[in-house]
Scaffold this active site. Structure first.
Site, PDB file in Angstrom:
ATOM      1  N   HIS A  95      21.878 -27.131  67.476  1.00  0.00           N
ATOM      2  CA  HIS A  95      21.892 -25.563  67.554  1.00  0.00           C
ATOM      3  C   HIS A  95      23.741 -24.836  68.351  1.00  0.00           C
ATOM      4  O   HIS A  95      23.517 -25.553  69.213  1.00  0.00           O
ATOM      5  CB  HIS A  95      20.550 -24.321  67.742  1.00  0.00           C
ATOM      6  CG  HIS A  95      19.832 -24.681  67.086  1.00  0.00           C
ATOM      7  ND1 HIS A  95      18.358 -25.477  67.239  1.00  0.00           N
ATOM      8  CD2 HIS A  95      19.750 -24.816  65.431  1.00  0.00           C
ATOM      9  CE1 HIS A  95      17.245 -25.584  66.096  1.00  0.00           C
ATOM     10  NE2 HIS A  95      18.265 -25.261  64.875  1.00  0.00           N
ATOM     11  N   CYS A 123      14.860 -20.942  72.473  1.00  0.00           N
ATOM     12  CA  CYS A 123      13.758 -22.049  71.251  1.00  0.00           C
ATOM     13  C   CYS A 123      12.398 -21.128  71.962  1.00  0.00           C
ATOM     14  O   CYS A 123      11.878 -21.306  70.363  1.00  0.00           O
ATOM     15  CB  CYS A 123      14.450 -22.749  71.770  1.00  0.00           C
ATOM     16  SG  CYS A 123      15.909 -24.009  71.385  1.00  0.00           S
TER      17      CYS A 123
HETATM   18  C1  CIR Z   1      13.687 -29.653  65.903  1.00  0.00           C
HETATM   19  O1  CIR Z   1      14.725 -30.804  66.338  1.00  0.00           O
HETATM   20  O2  CIR Z   1      13.377 -28.719  65.730  1.00  0.00           O
HETATM   21  C2  CIR Z   1      13.105 -29.123  67.820  1.00  0.00           C
HETATM   22  N1  CIR Z   1      12.735 -30.112  67.518  1.00  0.00           N
HETATM   23  C3  CIR Z   1      13.833 -28.489  68.460  1.00  0.00           C
HETATM   24  C4  CIR Z   1      14.444 -27.048  68.189  1.00  0.00           C
HETATM   25  C5  CIR Z   1      15.465 -26.503  68.900  1.00  0.00           C
HETATM   26  N2  CIR Z   1      15.272 -24.743  69.381  1.00  0.00           N
HETATM   27  C6  CIR Z   1      16.549 -24.259  69.238  1.00  0.00           C
HETATM   28  O3  CIR Z   1      17.598 -25.000  69.899  1.00  0.00           O
HETATM   29  N3  CIR Z   1      16.357 -23.000  68.512  1.00  0.00           N
END
Ligand code: CIR
Length: 255
Positions: free
Chosen positions: A163, A250
């Site tokens: 991201h 996150c």
């Molecule tokens: C994903 O791949 O969607 C989750 N394992 C990690 C999401 C992390 N979120 C973020 O960086 N905002």
């Protein structure tokens, strides 16, 4: 002044085995330790002056603890995101419900995909990462919602990490922490930049709340650079979430 609310969501039983991975290989995740780290994270936000609203874990939603991806909270509107992974789409409903007391909702519609981790709001500027999770239609729809509310919306290519906020976060209205190896730092040339050292790979994801910059305990040199620039830092151990490609931002939505 209105109280700052931080929305978080419990770690589900499915997190360790089923969390999505894009750039990292699967490693064993200790669910008990993840829950302990999550409780400490919530306590730190409470210490920083936030009222923490912790949502129950969603069944069959292994990544729901990464609540940031489900919404973008702007001054007058909550934009309900549309995660790119089918396994994450169901997360949005409970987050929309939790945000309803604070902001009017606007919903991103197919074929757009947009995840909150790709949206960095700095004052009236919004930077949207075009990544494997956020597409051009997602950018266009967010710009269509935010521009009438007085925001200036710009896109940034995210070629090398999950991201946008994996590679850049803001400490305040003037300063960003940035990993220039993962995106073009020129997109943030209007800001003072604190560069993460090359060996502190995921260190640019920091969370500022209540005048404190929350940093991952894994990256002490970045913390020192932030302190040297005049900020107070608080290191938090979030290693179980880092194995799932999640960082400090996150795990909450700051309202
Ligand atoms: C994903 O791949 O969607 C989750 N394992 C990690 C999401 C992390 N979120 C973020 O960086 N905002």
């Amino acid at each position: 002044m209105q109280n700052t609310v931080a929305i978080t969501r419990d770690v589900p039983d499915s997190f360790a085995g089923d969390c999505a991975l894009t750039f990292l290989a699967r490693e064993p995740i200790d669910t008990v330790e993840a829950r302990r780290q999550h409780a400490a994270y919530r306590a730190a936000l409470h210490d920083a002056g936030c009222t923490v609203v912790n949502l129950p874990a969603g069944a069959g939603m292994p990544d729901a603890v990464f609540v940031e991806d489900a919404a973008i909270v702007l001054r007058d509107v909550a934009v309900m995101a549309r995660p790119a992974l089918a396994t994450r789409l169901a997360e949005v409903a409970a987050v929309a419900h939790a945000l309803a007391p604070y902001r009017a909702p606007a919903f991103i519609q197919p074929p757009a995909t947009l995840e909150g981790g790709d949206v960095l709001v700095i004052g009236r500027r919004i930077f949207v990462g075009l990544s494997s999770r956020t597409n051009r239609a997602g950018f266009d729809q967010l710009a269509g919602i935010a521009t009438p509310h007085g925001y200036d919306v710009a896109d940034v290519a995210v070629p090398a990490c999950l991201h946008l906020k994996t590679a850049v976060t803001a400490l305040d209205g003037e300063t960003v922490v940035i990993n220039p190896r993962w995106l073009d730092a020129a997109a943030f040339s209007e800001f003072r930049q604190i560069e993460t050292p090359p060996d502190e790979t995921f260190a640019a994801n920091t969370l500022s709340a209540g005048g404190i910059v929350h940093v991952s305990k894994r990256w002490p040199r970045t913390a020192s650079l932030i302190e040297a620039a005049g900020y107070r830092t608080r290191p938090l151990d979030i290693c179980e979430f880092e194995k799932a490609e999640g960082g400090l931002t996150c795990l909450s939505l700051i309202v």
